[in-house]
Enzyme design. Structure first.
Site, PDB file in Angstrom:
ATOM      1  N   ASP A 195     -12.508 -10.208   0.774  1.00  0.00           N
ATOM      2  CA  ASP A 195     -13.693 -10.370   1.616  1.00  0.00           C
ATOM      3  C   ASP A 195     -14.772  -9.464   1.048  1.00  0.00           C
ATOM      4  O   ASP A 195     -14.482  -8.547   0.280  1.00  0.00           O
ATOM      5  CB  ASP A 195     -13.441 -10.123   3.113  1.00  0.00           C
ATOM      6  N   GLU A 199       0.808  -1.234   0.000  1.00  0.00           N
ATOM      7  CA  GLU A 199       0.000   0.000   0.000  1.00  0.00           C
ATOM      8  C   GLU A 199       0.836   1.277   0.000  1.00  0.00           C
ATOM      9  O   GLU A 199       0.589   2.188   0.790  1.00  0.00           O
ATOM     10  CB  GLU A 199      -0.965  -0.024   1.207  1.00  0.00           C
ATOM     11  N   HIS A 218     -10.813  -6.128  -1.018  1.00  0.00           N
ATOM     12  CA  HIS A 218     -11.778  -5.917   0.071  1.00  0.00           C
ATOM     13  C   HIS A 218     -12.982  -5.222  -0.571  1.00  0.00           C
ATOM     14  O   HIS A 218     -12.906  -4.062  -0.962  1.00  0.00           O
ATOM     15  CB  HIS A 218     -11.178  -5.013   1.156  1.00  0.00           C
ATOM     16  N   ASN A 232       1.927  -5.295  -3.146  1.00  0.00           N
ATOM     17  CA  ASN A 232       0.525  -5.535  -2.766  1.00  0.00           C
ATOM     18  C   ASN A 232      -0.209  -4.206  -2.555  1.00  0.00           C
ATOM     19  O   ASN A 232       0.338  -3.281  -1.963  1.00  0.00           O
ATOM     20  CB  ASN A 232       0.504  -6.337  -1.454  1.00  0.00           C
ATOM     21  N   GLU A 234      -6.475 -10.568  -0.465  1.00  0.00           N
ATOM     22  CA  GLU A 234      -7.172 -10.286   0.806  1.00  0.00           C
ATOM     23  C   GLU A 234      -8.680 -10.223   0.612  1.00  0.00           C
ATOM     24  O   GLU A 234      -9.354  -9.366   1.187  1.00  0.00           O
ATOM     25  CB  GLU A 234      -6.667  -8.964   1.410  1.00  0.00           C
TER      26      GLU A 234
HETATM   27  O1  G3I Z   1      -1.732  -6.133  19.022  1.00  0.00           O
HETATM   28  C1  G3I Z   1      -2.737  -5.376  19.688  1.00  0.00           C
HETATM   29  C2  G3I Z   1      -3.024  -5.948  21.017  1.00  0.00           C
HETATM   30  O2  G3I Z   1      -1.865  -5.855  21.807  1.00  0.00           O
HETATM   31  C3  G3I Z   1      -4.210  -5.205  21.636  1.00  0.00           C
HETATM   32  O3  G3I Z   1      -4.556  -5.804  22.828  1.00  0.00           O
HETATM   33  C4  G3I Z   1      -5.428  -5.210  20.702  1.00  0.00           C
HETATM   34  C5  G3I Z   1      -6.580  -4.395  21.244  1.00  0.00           C
HETATM   35  O4  G3I Z   1      -7.411  -3.936  20.193  1.00  0.00           O
HETATM   36  O5  G3I Z   1      -5.040  -4.656  19.488  1.00  0.00           O
HETATM   37  C6  G3I Z   1      -3.999  -5.397  18.864  1.00  0.00           C
HETATM   38  O6  G3I Z   1      -3.696  -4.803  17.667  1.00  0.00           O
HETATM   39  C7  G3I Z   1      -4.614  -5.017  16.618  1.00  0.00           C
HETATM   40  C8  G3I Z   1      -3.882  -5.706  15.478  1.00  0.00           C
HETATM   41  O7  G3I Z   1      -4.718  -5.793  14.355  1.00  0.00           O
HETATM   42  C9  G3I Z   1      -3.410  -7.117  15.854  1.00  0.00           C
HETATM   43  O8  G3I Z   1      -4.499  -7.936  16.139  1.00  0.00           O
HETATM   44  C10 G3I Z   1      -5.140  -3.670  16.162  1.00  0.00           C
HETATM   45  O9  G3I Z   1      -5.946  -3.093  17.184  1.00  0.00           O
HETATM   46  C11 G3I Z   1      -5.944  -3.811  14.902  1.00  0.00           C
HETATM   47  O10 G3I Z   1      -6.275  -2.517  14.418  1.00  0.00           O
HETATM   48  C12 G3I Z   1      -5.127  -4.548  13.876  1.00  0.00           C
HETATM   49  O11 G3I Z   1      -5.919  -4.653  12.715  1.00  0.00           O
HETATM   50  C13 G3I Z   1      -5.293  -5.211  11.587  1.00  0.00           C
HETATM   51  C14 G3I Z   1      -5.209  -4.152  10.507  1.00  0.00           C
HETATM   52  O12 G3I Z   1      -4.657  -4.737   9.334  1.00  0.00           O
HETATM   53  C15 G3I Z   1      -4.343  -2.988  10.914  1.00  0.00           C
HETATM   54  O13 G3I Z   1      -4.264  -2.072   9.903  1.00  0.00           O
HETATM   55  C16 G3I Z   1      -6.149  -6.365  11.120  1.00  0.00           C
HETATM   56  O14 G3I Z   1      -6.082  -7.427  12.059  1.00  0.00           O
HETATM   57  C17 G3I Z   1      -5.682  -6.869   9.754  1.00  0.00           C
HETATM   58  O15 G3I Z   1      -6.642  -7.729   9.222  1.00  0.00           O
HETATM   59  C18 G3I Z   1      -5.528  -5.695   8.797  1.00  0.00           C
HETATM   60  O16 G3I Z   1      -4.979  -6.211   7.597  1.00  0.00           O
HETATM   61  C19 G3I Z   1      -4.750  -5.275   6.546  1.00  0.00           C
HETATM   62  C20 G3I Z   1      -3.604  -5.812   5.724  1.00  0.00           C
HETATM   63  O17 G3I Z   1      -2.479  -6.063   6.532  1.00  0.00           O
HETATM   64  C21 G3I Z   1      -3.230  -4.871   4.584  1.00  0.00           C
HETATM   65  N1  G3I Z   1      -4.392  -4.574   3.771  1.00  0.00           N
HETATM   66  C22 G3I Z   1      -5.568  -4.105   4.493  1.00  0.00           C
HETATM   67  C23 G3I Z   1      -5.953  -5.098   5.592  1.00  0.00           C
HETATM   68  C24 G3I Z   1      -7.237  -4.690   6.270  1.00  0.00           C
HETATM   69  O18 G3I Z   1      -7.094  -3.485   6.946  1.00  0.00           O
END
Ligand code: G3I
Length: 358
Positions: free
Chosen positions: A270, A153, A239, A203, A268
């Site tokens: 969905d 991105e 997405h 990507n 990715e």
């Molecule tokens: O690691 C912390 C944890 O310590 C904490 O307790 C918890 C509380 O909310 O948050 C955790 O972090 C989260 C992280 O995922 C790991 O699970 C974040 O809040 C959450 O915002 C984060 O979201 C991820 C997101 O990327 C971040 O931008 C999603 O799981 C993940 O599916 C998403 O994936 C991205 C791709 O990498 C790139 N393309 C877009 C896609 C969707 O946004």
């Protein structure tokens, strides 16, 4: 008549009427096997200990990708320490179940640790940090991760033909921001040095159709190919929101990128739906969702250069859509929260069955 005898009689009758000749249903993975097509999904390490999660994952997919476990905040939490424990669990699962692993991602502007974003490093220091990160992570998984999302991105949402301003590009950047995509080129070269066998992908989100962002990526990839920069593929995230997908434009986009000699992966996918307070979607929407899964998977499968389709998670129990939409959207994946196959699952399988004839 005893109930078992009744079942037997009914089953025999069905067989005589031709129903017994039905081909047994196969998993997504089995449907894709004949042609070597890759059907993958994003994985969360802590869910692997849940029996239904693990068995569905192993049964249905021949490829996986850590959803968050290879991002900097997880894998490189302190300047001098790397933590591969989460990603190793996922890679070990893949090895045990004969699945390929995509690596996601080496360079992104999100999910970076505070030591990095608040470190006030100079360009030179940042370049050293990034090279070391890439070479350590890619080196750790050499021979185990077959394809990397090297850069994720890098193009901007608001100014779609332009590169995004990030810590890597120009805040302070790794020293090449004035030369457009040359900072990206540097990342691809470092990754290739660390694992010359791995396939290297760029990507991107919202570049699935023919649009200004995909035009800019196309120009970058064409330039890289002409100058021998090691790039093997482009990932289109997919997405989908508002139940809208311009499939003809997606197919045309796949065509033009593969004509450059790179592979396309759908990385990715969905299809988010509006949901009620219990997380349930409307039946009509589930059917429309299935149509979109079918059309997009078909657009990939029917093109020899589009070699993988991956969903961003597989069960509605674990999906980024709910938390990121304040629970107003969800139900985006092929299995429901109880691991029951949805219409989207049948649609995906139907599309994969086409690969036999490729
Ligand atoms: O690691 C912390 C944890 O310590 C904490 O307790 C918890 C509380 O909310 O948050 C955790 O972090 C989260 C992280 O995922 C790991 O699970 C974040 O809040 C959450 O915002 C984060 O979201 C991820 C997101 O990327 C971040 O931008 C999603 O799981 C993940 O599916 C998403 O994936 C991205 C791709 O990498 C790139 N393309 C877009 C896609 C969707 O946004």
């Amino acid at each position: 008549m005893e109930w078992r005898a009744l079942v037997l009689v009914l089953a025999s009758a069905a067989f005589c009427m031709g129903f017994g000749a039905a081909v047994p249903e196969q998993s997504l993975r089995e449907a894709a096997r004949a042609s070597g097509f890759l059907i993958g999904t994003a994985v969360r390490p802590w869910a692997l200990s849940e029996a239904a999660y693990a068995s569905t994952l192993a049964r249905e997919f021949n490829m996986l990708e850590p959803e968050d476990a290879l991002k900097w905040e997880v894998v490189h939490p302190e300047p001098q320490s790397f933590d591969f424990s989460q990603a190793d669990q996922i890679v070990d699962f893949a090895t045990r179940h004969g699945m390929k692993v995509r690596g996601h991602t080496l360079v992104w502007h999100r999910q970076n640790p505070p030591w990095l974003t608040e470190g006030k490093y100079t360009s030179g220091e940042l370049a050293e940090i990034l090279e070391k990160h890439i070479k350590t992570v890619v080196g750790h998984y050499r021979g185990k991760v077959f394809a990397w999302d090297v850069v994720n991105e890098a193009f901007d949402e608001l100014h779609p033909g332009e590169l995004r301003s990030t810590i890597w590009r120009d805040q302070p950047g790794i020293g090449l921001a004035e030369n457009g995509s040359s900072y990206i080129e540097r990342c691809f070269r470092w990754t290739h040095e660390a694992d010359p066998q791995a396939l290297l992908f760029y990507n991107e989100a919202e570049a699935e159709t023919m649009n200004p962002k995909s035009d800019a990526i196309y120009a970058m990839v064409r330039d890289f190919r002409q100058r021998g920069v090691p790039i093997d593929g482009v990932g289109f995230e997919m997405h989908i929101a508002h139940l809208h997908a311009d499939v003809a434009s997606i197919a045309a986009n796949i065509n033009r990128f593969t004509a450059l000699g790179v592979q396309v992966h759908i990385t990715e996918m969905d299809v988010a739906l509006p949901v009620d307070a219990e997380g349930n979607a409307r039946a009509g929407d589930l059917q429309r969702q299935a149509d979109i899964y079918r059309q997009i998977a078909s657009a990939c499968v029917s093109h020899p250069g589009c070699t993988a389709t991956q969903t961003w998670g597989f069960t509605d129990k674990y999906s980024w859509i709910g938390s990121h939409s304040k629970q107003t959207e969800g139900a985006a994946l092929p299995f429901d929260r109880n691991y029951r196959a949805k219409p989207a699952y049948d649609a995906l399988r139907g599309a994969l069955e086409q690969v036999r004839s490729r």
